[in-house]
Design an enzyme around this catalytic site. Sequence first.
Site, mmCIF file in Angstrom:
data_model
loop_
_atom_site.group_PDB
_atom_site.id
_atom_site.type_symbol
_atom_site.label_atom_id
_atom_site.label_comp_id
_atom_site.label_asym_id
_atom_site.label_seq_id
_atom_site.Cartn_x
_atom_site.Cartn_y
_atom_site.Cartn_z
ATOM 1 N N GLY A 371 0.818 -1.203 0.000
ATOM 2 C CA GLY A 371 0.000 0.000 0.000
ATOM 3 C C GLY A 371 0.847 1.247 0.000
ATOM 4 N N PRO A 372 0.231 2.396 -0.190
ATOM 5 C CG PRO A 372 -1.266 3.915 -1.086
ATOM 6 C CD PRO A 372 -1.198 2.566 -0.449
ATOM 7 N N GLY A 374 2.315 5.515 4.696
ATOM 8 C CA GLY A 374 1.460 6.126 5.705
ATOM 9 C C GLY A 374 0.131 5.449 5.912
ATOM 10 N N GLY A 376 -0.216 2.477 7.412
ATOM 11 C CA GLY A 376 -0.208 1.683 8.639
ATOM 12 C C GLY A 376 0.274 0.262 8.482
ATOM 13 C CE LYS A 377 3.462 -0.167 3.365
ATOM 14 N NZ LYS A 377 3.010 1.238 3.326
ATOM 15 C CB THR A 378 5.591 -0.587 9.949
ATOM 16 O OG1 THR A 378 6.219 -0.547 8.656
ATOM 17 C CG2 THR A 378 6.596 -1.075 10.981
ATOM 18 C CB SER A 694 -4.969 3.205 -16.785
ATOM 19 O OG SER A 694 -4.017 4.064 -16.207
ATOM 20 C CE LYS A 737 -5.907 3.850 -12.344
ATOM 21 N NZ LYS A 737 -6.040 3.104 -13.614
#
Length: 807
Positions: A371-372, A374, A376-378, A694, A737
């Site tokens: 994911g982008p 910020g 919350g992955k970590t 796209s 998008k």
Amino acid sequence: MADKPKTEKRFELEEDLSKIEIPGVLSVLPLRGIVIFPNQIHPFLVSRPSSLKLIEDVDQAQKVIALAAQKNPEEENPAPEGLYPRGSAVQILKMLRYPDQSVRVLVQGLARVELSNFTQRTPYFIAHATRLAEVVSPAKEIDALQAHLVSQFSKFVSLVPYLPDELQARAMKVTEPGRLTDMVASYLKIAVEEAQDLIATLDVRARLEKLIAILGREIELLELGHKIQSQVQTELNKNQREYYLRQQLKAIQKELGEGDARSSEIEELEKKIEDAKMPPEAQKAADKELERLKMIPPESAEHTVVRTYLDWLVGVPWSISTEDNLDIANARRVLDEDHYDLNKIKERILEFLAVRKLKKDSKGPILCFVGPPGTGKTSLGRSIARALGRKFVRLSLGGIRDEAEIRGHRRTYIGSLPGRIIQGLRNAGSNNPLFILDEVDKLGMDFRGDPASALLEVLDPEQNSTFQDHYLDVPFDLSKVLFLTTANILDPIPPALRDRMEVLELPGYTEEEKLQIVERHLIPKQKIENGLGDTNIEFTLDAAAEIIRSYTREAGLRNLEREIARVFRKVARAMTEGEQVPERIVGADIAKYLGPPKFFSEVAERTNEPGIATGLVWTPNGGDILFIESTRMAGTKQLTLTGSLGDVMKESAQAALSYVRSHAETLGVASDFFEKSDIHVHVPAGGIPKDGPSGGVTLAASIASLLSGRPVRSDIAMTGEITLRGKVLPVGGIKEKVLAARRAGIKTIILPKRNERDLEDIPAEVRAELTFKFVETVDEVLNLALRNGSSELAATTAVPPEPTVLN
């Protein structure tokens, strides 16, 4: 030549020398490197022809001459200007000739004299000599200075081995302060400039102060030298003592049959190896190295290598595990406390717990959060570790280019260490921690190896039960470890590595989700971090919404948190400066704290003329809108593409132009429009590379709008790939998008028909706000997007909040 004497014994005469008459004209003998003080008896060597001539011609009755130090000791034949003007008048006591024609002279200093008006220069100097009287002002300060000088000189004599101890008693007997200074100065090995300064100083008090400073410095240097010598000697004695003791201990233990002196160390290692409960292969390696250690002497470098290896072997948690907390309800509560939404991720974790509860030996999955920045992955990894009750280990892979960082260095290298995986397990102290590998998409590769390939074994549940670190060189079971990885994008990850991971995407947050996170987490956290935790200041959701819309444009939360922190910092500063601070921070106050808005909706402005269309793109930081501009000019059938476009996007522009040319009659465009025209297609923000299929429908809409003179509707954005036959193909990143379109103020979105099922990932409240048009051909896109088309947008109906899911 006058040389500085080595260690000759000097004498100080107690008789009053002030009564000895000194002639007004004296022969002058230059001295190199020494200064002779009054009241002192001092020997020196004379070897220069001019000086020897002076000694021979001196008055045999009186034998009084003047001594003056040379300013440049290297000068062989100095001029009168090369001598210091102030020196000593001395009386020659004795002369001794040597076989090499040099003469050793013993002189007694009589008084300070000032030399002037040199009347003779050859064969030696003769000058007028004026006797200088000392300035002595009786005062208690002089007595105190004299006593301090005697004390310092006694200390100096005790530190210098070649000076006799009777000098201390002799100094105490001298009552005249000027005579004392001359005596002390004559025993100091100081520079000629400093000694000449003492000769030239007539004020006895000033001379005492200067000499005390010089003597203090000399004493400090002597003490430092003694200290260094003492430390060196102590270290040598210590090493020698230890060596003898070791040899004696060896001999004693040999006679007693008690084995090596390191028996206690060996016993301790044996106990640690036993307590580690290693698997058979590791146990065998440990026993073998322990036997080697018994044979290697401690002085050998190999001893340290083997000992370090054994320390690592016993330090790795071979049999230490933490017990998983398999309470599903507790895990859900912990995950909900730490993170808002992310329901798919939470469901997957709960499924893992449920399987582990039913089957204890199940293989741990390798989850990859994509994911982008910020989103919350970590921090999600930390929450999972807390929910499971496992130790948490984080390893950042960003920029790692050395395979040894993963697998470790072989023990043949100096300073070898295990890889980061084994190091993390040792630090965690358990063999089943939650191990998060951050930024797996940022791994590099160079001549030191490919770390991504080294991870293939680590992240494969079927292989990592026998993971072998190069340093340990024995298998370690990683199957109990719960590995998580994070990445911003999947493309840089090698296919073989990506295949070993279960990908869970974390798309960007909607505005509603951000507001919930702000209220639950960010505002309380930033109030405490900025010292406002005890205040009643209320940060309203209206203010947070204003920051989200006008000051940030991101998929994650990092910039949003920074802007909230800026507001709290300004409030904290105003509070500390005694200013009035508001009890509630509302949306209207944000501009006062953060300045003018950074982002605003520019869609209507950019699409009010033909040739401009709004597209939707996906970036590693989330979705975004993209304007495509086209213009026409006289020319020779040239298509110019600018804006840092990639090959795929350039090919899409070619396909869009070909479609428009082949359907010119349908679009109401002259069929020969391209014969005498050039078309220039530009995508703004040219410094940012852009690529991907796209943008095909947007390019077609822009070119068709330019040639037909019909502007594209300002409230429409679109995405989709096109073919030469006019078909619209599906694309990825639909959720990102759509959220970007909503942030930019778009009301209607045109999507490929086959992307209709992707709407189930979009929150219901977002679907309710937007109108979605699903198309299969470019003709449908143009009819919907161009103004005054055959099918007006108002005649269409919005997609219901719950779209049909295509299987």
